[in-house]
Design an enzyme around this catalytic site. Structure first.
Site, PDB file in Angstrom:
ATOM      1  N   ASP A 231       0.830  -1.205   0.000  1.00  0.00           N
ATOM      2  CA  ASP A 231       0.000   0.000   0.000  1.00  0.00           C
ATOM      3  C   ASP A 231       0.870   1.264   0.000  1.00  0.00           C
ATOM      4  O   ASP A 231       1.877   1.333   0.720  1.00  0.00           O
ATOM      5  CB  ASP A 231      -0.846  -0.039   1.283  1.00  0.00           C
ATOM      6  CG  ASP A 231      -1.998   0.932   1.283  1.00  0.00           C
ATOM      7  OD1 ASP A 231      -2.874   0.789   0.427  1.00  0.00           O
ATOM      8  OD2 ASP A 231      -2.022   1.837   2.148  1.00  0.00           O
ATOM      9  N   GLU A 296      15.055 -14.307   0.557  1.00  0.00           N
ATOM     10  CA  GLU A 296      15.501 -15.344   1.503  1.00  0.00           C
ATOM     11  C   GLU A 296      14.636 -16.589   1.389  1.00  0.00           C
ATOM     12  O   GLU A 296      14.979 -17.643   1.917  1.00  0.00           O
ATOM     13  CB  GLU A 296      15.365 -14.832   2.955  1.00  0.00           C
ATOM     14  CG  GLU A 296      16.270 -13.688   3.318  1.00  0.00           C
ATOM     15  CD  GLU A 296      15.823 -13.029   4.643  1.00  0.00           C
ATOM     16  OE1 GLU A 296      14.879 -13.533   5.306  1.00  0.00           O
ATOM     17  OE2 GLU A 296      16.408 -12.002   4.987  1.00  0.00           O
TER      18      GLU A 296
HETATM   19  C1  NOJ Z   1      -4.601   2.741  -0.783  1.00  0.00           C
HETATM   20  C2  NOJ Z   1      -5.679   1.737  -0.520  1.00  0.00           C
HETATM   21  O1  NOJ Z   1      -5.936   1.032  -1.706  1.00  0.00           O
HETATM   22  C3  NOJ Z   1      -6.860   2.521  -0.015  1.00  0.00           C
HETATM   23  O2  NOJ Z   1      -8.011   1.732   0.048  1.00  0.00           O
HETATM   24  C4  NOJ Z   1      -6.510   3.109   1.321  1.00  0.00           C
HETATM   25  O3  NOJ Z   1      -7.574   3.926   1.754  1.00  0.00           O
HETATM   26  C5  NOJ Z   1      -5.254   3.959   1.228  1.00  0.00           C
HETATM   27  N1  NOJ Z   1      -4.220   3.340   0.470  1.00  0.00           N
HETATM   28  C6  NOJ Z   1      -4.719   4.212   2.599  1.00  0.00           C
HETATM   29  O4  NOJ Z   1      -4.180   3.039   3.129  1.00  0.00           O
END
Ligand code: NOJ
Length: 581
Positions: A231, A296
């Site tokens: 993310d 790893e």
């Molecule tokens: C991207 C994620 O796909 C989204 O759903 C989220 O709200 C934001 N990052 C924050 O983590």
């Protein structure tokens, strides 16, 4: 299926081939994989509480194996207060009770592997939940302490420190800073949160933070995960000094699709690519460290970046050989539905990713954007960037959106590289544009005082059985977001074996893609079909897509796949076919 009077298909001599785009070499499974995104709370509910869970997913995995995908990516299922649907993690090494237990996860993993499906977990390292122990300890500790240094704490400006350290605005609306109250009740420092106030940003300049995540990665790798979707992989390092930044206004001429991206994450399309909190080159060192941890482990573990950086050449820096395996191609996702633009983005993508030895990816929908069966029918006048709801004027026509979506998916699945599917798109699900205000849960909706609808419309639990309560999503009629009353025809069982259904279109495309190894192939463009047509050859398959408004004549040949009925040898508007070359 065979087109009328079609002994052989040959590309006519006046359709020259214009160059070849070869996907990058390498034998790792992820280079060609079709990866299906499961949004756990909306996939399948085993308990009847209206929220999907891990046992629910396990019980439905066979249907994904039958669909023909190679892997599943699970959006976060870790312990979380669910302020941002699990992207606010309070314990990275446990399963939220709402979704089940670690034992349920182990069962899911084993079942997936038995079915030949790989499993990708979703790691959220840019921020934690404010309920995470690390943040609670930081709040309880003094300014300048090691605990505070795990996060981005700063003093406020002004004589009383009551002005935020800078002017940055949160992606979900409102300021990116929150002032804390000290344990003794006095006003304290401010902390940075790119997203919701409940999602404080970690300080990735701090080696202690880096070490913690090595352990977290190993925890899940030891449990057998085949890799991670990461993310906000473009957001972890901020520009030194945290200078003020004012993003440019979205332009009125910007099509709805580009606005969708900029609303979620500034940094794409017409917005200058380098706000001080996105795309900093300091992130690459972090990813090299993660890459080494995955190395790893035996097998080809994958690391997929959610990196909203523009242009594609810059995004390609995230997928250099010692960083990520692949990155979501958001440029492709938001390309306008025109032959010229689509062809260009395919060329640019394969060239940019290929230049660093990575495969291109292709993606049309996910849990953050308007579903492509709706998005592709939007026009510039519809302000859809922040979601679509009951009061959105000039809502798009679902039928024409679905038609385009089926053609767009047919094109996408013919391309070399790796493709991502979002749960429900194989059913042709549209965005739910009528979700009542009272049901909405996206922090965007809450933080903008209901000005922006946000992303709930693409997150409604999916339908499995037309005649069951909650369309078979769970054993009760409960569903955390209400399902529309007219979704029975979209249910999986209503489409199984039904000629022409979207489910059967996906199944056929995935089977042909695998049979002809299209993921490992190359794109040869075929010219001469007119300005609104894309035609390409990938291995033994010729793909022709009509993105215009009038039907065009098809060459004769064996029809392998058609996104709409083909009558009389003409390719209708917004239709794609695959022919045997
Ligand atoms: C991207 C994620 O796909 C989204 O759903 C989220 O709200 C934001 N990052 C924050 O983590």
């Amino acid at each position: 299926m065979t087109l009328e009077s079609a002994p052989d298909f040959t590309v006519p001599a006046d359709r020259p081939v214009t160059g070849e785009q070869v996907t990058s070499p390498g034998s790792e499974w992820w280079r060609t994989a079709v990866i299906y995104q499961i949004y756990p709370r909306s996939f399948a509910d085993s308990t009847g509480d209206g929220i999907g869970d891990l046992p629910g997913i396990t019980s439905r995995l066979h249907s994904l194996a039958e669909l023909g995908v190679d892997a599943v990516w699970l959006s976060p299922f870790f312990s979380s207060p669910q302020k941002d649907a699990g992207y606010d993690v309070s314990d990275y090494c446990d399963v939220d009770p709402m979704f089940g237990t670690l034992a349920d996860f182990d069962t899911l993993m084993a079942t997936a592997h038995d079915l030949g499906l790989r499993v990708i977990a979703d790691m959220v390292p840019n921020h934690t939940s404010d309920q995470h122990r690390w943040f609670q300890e930081a709040l309880a500790s003094s300014e300048g302490s090691a605990e505070r240094d795990r996060y981005m704490f700063r003093d406020g400006k002004g004589p009383n420190g009551d002005i935020a350290p800078n002017n940055w605005e949160s992606v979900f609306g409102g300021p990116m800073w929150q002032r804390i109250t000290n344990p003794d009740g006095t006003p304290g420092q401010w902390y940075l949160h790119i997203f919701d106030v409940s999602q404080p940003d970690l300080n990735w300049e701090n080696p202690w933070v880096r070490e913690q995540f090595f352990d977290i990665l190993r925890f899940w790798l030891d449990r057998g995960v085949d890799g991670f979707r990461v993310d906000v992989a473009h957001g972890m390092i901020k520009e030194e000094g945290l200078p003020d930044y004012t993003p440019p206004m979205e332009t009125a001429s910007m099509g709805g699709t580009a606005a969708a991206a900029t609303d979620l994450v500034p940094g794409i399309a017409d917005v200058p690519p380098d706000p001080p909190y996105w795309g900093h080159s300091g992130v690459h060192d972090i990813w090299r460290g993660w890459n080494a941890v995955l190395a790893e482990y035996p097998g080809d573990r994958v690391m997929a970046a959610e990196a909203w950086v523009d242009p594609l050449e810059k995004m390609a820096l995230w997928v250099r050989p010692d960083e990520f395996s692949q990155a979501f191609n958001f440029g492709y996702m938001f390309t306008e539905w025109t032959a010229r633009d689509m062809r260009k983005v395919v060329d640019d993508s394969i060239a940019a990713f290929g230049a660093v030895g990575a495969p291109s990816t292709w993606v049309l929908s996910n849990h953050d954007v308007v579903r492509h069966a709706t998005r592709l029918a939007l026009h510039a006048d519809v302000p859809q960037g922040s979601g679509i709801g009951p009061k959105t004027p000039g809502k798009p026509d679902t039928a024409s959106g679905l038609r385009r979506a089926r053609a767009a998916t047919s094109l996408m699945l013919s391309l070399p590289g790796s493709a991502y599917l979002y749960q429900g798109e194989e059913l042709g699900l549209p965005e739910d544009m009528e979700l009542p205000d009272s049901a909405r849960q996206d922090p965007t909706w809450l933080r903008t005082n209901h000005e922006k609808y946000g992303r709930d419309g693409c997150r409604v639990p999916i339908p499995w059985e037309a005649d069951k309560p909650s369309y078979g999503f769970g054993p009760s009629g409960n569903s955390w977001l209400p399902q529309p009353e007219d979704w029975a025809p979209y249910a999986r069982d209503a489409q199984e074996g039904l000629a022409g259904s979207t489910l059967e279109l996906y199944r056929t495309a995935l089977a042909l893609r695998s049979e002809h190894r299209l993921g490992a192939g190359a794109v040869q463009w075929l010219d001469g079909y007119g300005p609104d047509v894309i035609a390409l050859r990938n291995g033994p398959v010729t793909v022709i897509v009509n993105l215009g408004k009038v039907a065009v004549e098809l060459p004769i040949g064996e029809l392998l796949l058609a996104s709409e009925d083909i009558i009389g040898g003409a390719l209708p508007a917004d239709t794609a076919v695959w022919l045997r070359s």
